[in-house]
Design a protein around this motif. Structure first.
Motif, PDB file in Angstrom:
ATOM      1  N   GLN A  74       0.893  -1.184   0.060  1.00  0.00           N
ATOM      2  CA  GLN A  74       0.011  -0.089  -0.032  1.00  0.00           C
ATOM      3  C   GLN A  74       0.764   1.184  -0.213  1.00  0.00           C
ATOM      4  O   GLN A  74       0.735   2.448  -0.645  1.00  0.00           O
ATOM      5  CB  GLN A  74      -0.979   0.134   1.244  1.00  0.00           C
ATOM      6  CG  GLN A  74      -1.897  -0.768   1.185  1.00  0.00           C
ATOM      7  CD  GLN A  74      -2.984  -1.026   2.461  1.00  0.00           C
ATOM      8  OE1 GLN A  74      -3.106   0.055   3.006  1.00  0.00           O
ATOM      9  NE2 GLN A  74      -3.486  -1.851   2.518  1.00  0.00           N
ATOM     10  N   GLY A  75       1.995   1.212   0.835  1.00  0.00           N
ATOM     11  CA  GLY A  75       2.824   2.541   0.848  1.00  0.00           C
ATOM     12  C   GLY A  75       3.467   2.490  -0.540  1.00  0.00           C
ATOM     13  O   GLY A  75       3.566   3.829  -1.017  1.00  0.00           O
ATOM     14  N   VAL A  76       3.946   1.760  -1.264  1.00  0.00           N
ATOM     15  CA  VAL A  76       4.749   1.826  -2.276  1.00  0.00           C
ATOM     16  C   VAL A  76       3.481   2.261  -3.551  1.00  0.00           C
ATOM     17  O   VAL A  76       3.688   3.282  -4.340  1.00  0.00           O
ATOM     18  CB  VAL A  76       5.044   0.419  -2.914  1.00  0.00           C
ATOM     19  CG1 VAL A  76       5.608   0.609  -4.560  1.00  0.00           C
ATOM     20  CG2 VAL A  76       6.195   0.059  -2.249  1.00  0.00           C
ATOM     21  N   ALA A  88      -2.636   5.257 -11.111  1.00  0.00           N
ATOM     22  CA  ALA A  88      -3.828   4.808 -10.488  1.00  0.00           C
ATOM     23  C   ALA A  88      -4.925   4.085 -11.205  1.00  0.00           C
ATOM     24  O   ALA A  88      -5.707   3.437 -10.725  1.00  0.00           O
ATOM     25  CB  ALA A  88      -4.414   5.795  -9.428  1.00  0.00           C
ATOM     26  N   GLU A  89      -4.978   4.607 -12.646  1.00  0.00           N
ATOM     27  CA  GLU A  89      -6.204   4.084 -13.473  1.00  0.00           C
ATOM     28  C   GLU A  89      -5.776   2.765 -14.085  1.00  0.00           C
ATOM     29  O   GLU A  89      -6.520   2.312 -14.967  1.00  0.00           O
ATOM     30  CB  GLU A  89      -6.414   5.211 -14.613  1.00  0.00           C
ATOM     31  CG  GLU A  89      -6.792   6.738 -13.841  1.00  0.00           C
ATOM     32  CD  GLU A  89      -8.014   6.561 -12.949  1.00  0.00           C
ATOM     33  OE1 GLU A  89      -8.989   5.821 -13.311  1.00  0.00           O
ATOM     34  OE2 GLU A  89      -7.987   7.167 -11.813  1.00  0.00           O
ATOM     35  N   THR A  90      -4.518   2.256 -13.932  1.00  0.00           N
ATOM     36  CA  THR A  90      -4.243   1.252 -14.578  1.00  0.00           C
ATOM     37  C   THR A  90      -4.593  -0.084 -14.084  1.00  0.00           C
ATOM     38  O   THR A  90      -4.879  -0.138 -12.860  1.00  0.00           O
ATOM     39  CB  THR A  90      -2.459   1.207 -14.917  1.00  0.00           C
ATOM     40  OG1 THR A  90      -1.903   0.743 -13.670  1.00  0.00           O
ATOM     41  CG2 THR A  90      -2.017   2.519 -15.553  1.00  0.00           C
ATOM     42  N   GLY A  91      -4.613  -1.071 -14.756  1.00  0.00           N
ATOM     43  CA  GLY A  91      -5.057  -2.494 -14.171  1.00  0.00           C
ATOM     44  C   GLY A  91      -4.037  -2.973 -13.440  1.00  0.00           C
ATOM     45  O   GLY A  91      -4.295  -3.620 -12.380  1.00  0.00           O
ATOM     46  N   ALA A  92      -2.640  -2.801 -13.618  1.00  0.00           N
ATOM     47  CA  ALA A  92      -1.710  -3.072 -12.684  1.00  0.00           C
ATOM     48  C   ALA A  92      -1.818  -2.683 -11.211  1.00  0.00           C
ATOM     49  O   ALA A  92      -1.617  -3.258 -10.257  1.00  0.00           O
ATOM     50  CB  ALA A  92      -0.362  -3.094 -13.339  1.00  0.00           C
ATOM     51  N   TYR A  93      -2.172  -1.321 -11.194  1.00  0.00           N
ATOM     52  CA  TYR A  93      -2.315  -0.847  -9.917  1.00  0.00           C
ATOM     53  C   TYR A  93      -3.560  -1.025  -8.935  1.00  0.00           C
ATOM     54  O   TYR A  93      -3.428  -1.387  -7.985  1.00  0.00           O
ATOM     55  CB  TYR A  93      -2.397   0.907 -10.237  1.00  0.00           C
ATOM     56  CG  TYR A  93      -2.468   1.691  -8.905  1.00  0.00           C
ATOM     57  CD1 TYR A  93      -1.642   2.423  -8.217  1.00  0.00           C
ATOM     58  CD2 TYR A  93      -4.091   1.818  -8.254  1.00  0.00           C
ATOM     59  CE1 TYR A  93      -2.072   2.971  -7.115  1.00  0.00           C
ATOM     60  CE2 TYR A  93      -4.187   2.410  -7.256  1.00  0.00           C
ATOM     61  CZ  TYR A  93      -2.918   2.950  -6.529  1.00  0.00           C
ATOM     62  OH  TYR A  93      -3.400   3.883  -5.371  1.00  0.00           O
ATOM     63  N   GLN A  94      -4.559  -1.354 -10.105  1.00  0.00           N
ATOM     64  CA  GLN A  94      -5.800  -1.971  -9.123  1.00  0.00           C
ATOM     65  C   GLN A  94      -5.514  -3.478  -8.657  1.00  0.00           C
ATOM     66  O   GLN A  94      -6.079  -3.775  -7.700  1.00  0.00           O
ATOM     67  CB  GLN A  94      -6.803  -2.169 -10.395  1.00  0.00           C
ATOM     68  CG  GLN A  94      -7.228  -0.546 -10.712  1.00  0.00           C
ATOM     69  CD  GLN A  94      -8.258  -0.619 -11.772  1.00  0.00           C
ATOM     70  OE1 GLN A  94      -8.922  -1.564 -11.753  1.00  0.00           O
ATOM     71  NE2 GLN A  94      -8.418   0.390 -12.355  1.00  0.00           N
ATOM     72  N   ILE A  95      -4.723  -4.192  -9.452  1.00  0.00           N
ATOM     73  CA  ILE A  95      -4.394  -5.804  -9.103  1.00  0.00           C
ATOM     74  C   ILE A  95      -3.635  -5.556  -7.876  1.00  0.00           C
ATOM     75  O   ILE A  95      -3.902  -6.328  -6.673  1.00  0.00           O
ATOM     76  CB  ILE A  95      -3.692  -6.350 -10.211  1.00  0.00           C
ATOM     77  CG1 ILE A  95      -4.697  -6.582 -10.999  1.00  0.00           C
ATOM     78  CG2 ILE A  95      -2.946  -7.680  -9.371  1.00  0.00           C
ATOM     79  CD1 ILE A  95      -5.875  -7.459 -10.856  1.00  0.00           C
ATOM     80  N   PHE A  96      -2.421  -4.571  -7.835  1.00  0.00           N
ATOM     81  CA  PHE A  96      -1.753  -4.810  -6.548  1.00  0.00           C
ATOM     82  C   PHE A  96      -2.362  -4.096  -5.586  1.00  0.00           C
ATOM     83  O   PHE A  96      -1.959  -4.473  -4.292  1.00  0.00           O
ATOM     84  CB  PHE A  96      -0.354  -3.972  -6.839  1.00  0.00           C
ATOM     85  CG  PHE A  96       0.810  -4.648  -7.548  1.00  0.00           C
ATOM     86  CD1 PHE A  96       1.221  -5.694  -6.909  1.00  0.00           C
ATOM     87  CD2 PHE A  96       0.704  -4.336  -8.916  1.00  0.00           C
ATOM     88  CE1 PHE A  96       2.339  -6.306  -7.285  1.00  0.00           C
ATOM     89  CE2 PHE A  96       1.779  -5.088  -9.454  1.00  0.00           C
ATOM     90  CZ  PHE A  96       2.505  -6.246  -8.703  1.00  0.00           C
ATOM     91  N   ASP A  97      -3.569  -2.985  -5.558  1.00  0.00           N
ATOM     92  CA  ASP A  97      -4.169  -2.614  -4.647  1.00  0.00           C
ATOM     93  C   ASP A  97      -5.003  -3.525  -3.913  1.00  0.00           C
ATOM     94  O   ASP A  97      -5.347  -3.782  -2.740  1.00  0.00           O
ATOM     95  CB  ASP A  97      -5.043  -1.380  -5.114  1.00  0.00           C
ATOM     96  CG  ASP A  97      -6.010  -0.481  -4.086  1.00  0.00           C
ATOM     97  OD1 ASP A  97      -5.318  -0.179  -3.052  1.00  0.00           O
ATOM     98  OD2 ASP A  97      -7.098  -0.757  -4.233  1.00  0.00           O
ATOM     99  N   MET A  98      -5.529  -4.329  -4.829  1.00  0.00           N
ATOM    100  CA  MET A  98      -6.547  -5.771  -4.303  1.00  0.00           C
ATOM    101  C   MET A  98      -5.713  -6.479  -3.691  1.00  0.00           C
ATOM    102  O   MET A  98      -5.854  -7.175  -2.365  1.00  0.00           O
ATOM    103  CB  MET A  98      -7.083  -6.566  -5.296  1.00  0.00           C
ATOM    104  CG  MET A  98      -7.801  -7.707  -5.281  1.00  0.00           C
ATOM    105  SD  MET A  98      -7.839  -8.722  -6.480  1.00  0.00           S
ATOM    106  CE  MET A  98      -6.339  -9.356  -6.700  1.00  0.00           C
ATOM    107  N   ILE A  99      -4.252  -6.689  -3.857  1.00  0.00           N
ATOM    108  CA  ILE A  99      -3.412  -7.693  -3.305  1.00  0.00           C
ATOM    109  C   ILE A  99      -2.976  -7.040  -1.822  1.00  0.00           C
ATOM    110  O   ILE A  99      -3.160  -7.733  -0.870  1.00  0.00           O
ATOM    111  CB  ILE A  99      -2.125  -7.885  -4.164  1.00  0.00           C
ATOM    112  CG1 ILE A  99      -2.538  -8.621  -5.205  1.00  0.00           C
ATOM    113  CG2 ILE A  99      -1.113  -8.728  -3.084  1.00  0.00           C
ATOM    114  CD1 ILE A  99      -1.207  -8.850  -6.303  1.00  0.00           C
ATOM    115  N   SER A 100      -2.655  -5.664  -1.774  1.00  0.00           N
ATOM    116  CA  SER A 100      -2.434  -5.123  -0.576  1.00  0.00           C
ATOM    117  C   SER A 100      -3.580  -4.974   0.486  1.00  0.00           C
ATOM    118  O   SER A 100      -3.191  -5.136   1.770  1.00  0.00           O
ATOM    119  CB  SER A 100      -1.896  -3.772  -0.979  1.00  0.00           C
ATOM    120  OG  SER A 100      -3.144  -2.872  -1.127  1.00  0.00           O
TER     121      SER A 100
END
Length: 238
Positions: A74-76, A88-100
């Motif tokens: 989350q911090g990263v 923040a609009e990319t799919g990669a960001y959303q996936i890592f946000d879900m993981i966090s």
């Protein structure tokens, strides 16, 4: 090898080691045959504070690094989104946000695993009970949907990311499971123990345990707010 220090207090020795506490304990238990000797020794009474600290350590120590990993991700993500808001609009960001957020969202399930080991009850029954707390229907109740259980209106309580409700649930579950295993016939025990535990503990938690803990938590929070308004330095120390 790997030991940090040795502490001596009240006639006891404590060997301080790093992250291999569980492995060392299991290996030492096998070598010393502690389970065989346990019944031969008189039980020593421990203070409530010591039992509480042992419970907190046994439940939260195994999962603290999982939560820390989620927090670091989350911090990263926060830093990256500040430097490049479009990320923040990319799919990669959303996936890592879900993981966090996953370890925090399903924290009751992680607590079920560690608490079941501490309270010595069936881990799978404990996980099933806590999975019910983060079930989508529980989310609907938390969002304000009116659902009755028998004669009780279910209160809007969010169990995802919660700590005390699953912890109390497992503590009570351990008592109920031991009672059932002692009194149920062996031929029906494998089925009816989890059946009765699930049917009893999940409703008990959402009807009684959850609301009571929420009331206590709200009272503690209100008391702290009053303390902060009257004496901020003392509140900060607390």
């Amino acid at each position: 090898p790997g030991g940090i220090t040795v502490a001596q207090k009240q006639g006891q020795f404590q060997v301080v080691i790093r992250n291999q506490v569980g492995d060392v304990f299991e290996g030492g238990s096998r070598e010393l045959k502690l389970e065989e000797k346990e019944g031969d020794q008189p039980a020593q009474k421990e203070s409530l504070l010591n039992r509480l600290l042992q419970m907190m350590s046994g439940v939260f120590a195994p999962i603290c690094y999982i939560l820390a990993a989620g927090g670091l991700i989350q911090g990263v993500l926060i830093i990256v989104s500040m430097l490049a808001p479009s990320v923040a609009e990319t799919g990669a960001y959303q996936i890592f946000d879900m993981i966090s957020w996953t370890p925090f969202t399903f924290l009751p399930v992680l607590i079920a695993i560690t608490a079941s080991r501490h309270f010595k009850c069936n881990t799978f029954i404990a996980v099933a009970c806590c999975l019910a707390l983060v079930n989508p229907m529980a989310g609907r109740i938390a969002e304000g949907e009116s659902i009755k259980f028998l004669f009780a209106d279910l209160t809007e309580i969010t169990y995802t990311s919660s700590v005390l409700p699953p912890l109390v649930l497992i503590a009570i579950l351990a008592v109920l499971e031991r009672f059932l295993n002692k009194h149920l016939p062996d031929v029906i025990k494998p089925l009816f123990t989890p059946l009765i535990c699930l049917a009893a503990m999940v409703p008990l938690t959402i009807v009684v345990v959850g609301p009571v803990i929420q009331g206590v938590s709200n009272a503690v929070a209100a008391g702290y707010n009053v303390l902060y308004a009257l004496a901020p330095p003392i509140a900060g120390a607390v």
